[in-house]
Design a protein around this motif. Sequence first.
Motif: not given
Length: 97
Positions: A34-48
Amino acid sequence: MSKPIGYYTNYTPGDGSYLESLQEKYGSTLEQMTKREKLFLVSTLASHLCVAQEGETRDEIYILSVDLQAKLPASDQAGILEALVAQIRWGQNHEQQ
């Protein structure tokens, strides 16, 4: 139109890599997320990636992040996100003094 993950990564079809299993599970353009799941991955990868980067973040950038969220519609926020990703990956980045 989205491009397959191999366009953005070092994935080669048939290489048996983690990226191959990711594509098999979620589709070549991650269309099974889902779009939400993709945004979640964007946020966690960006944070890392941010934590792994040397240096500090200026106070004005913290303020800017709040302003971007409050003052821009979602479509412009997504556009800024796309511009930032392109700059991080391919652009010249200002090095803090």
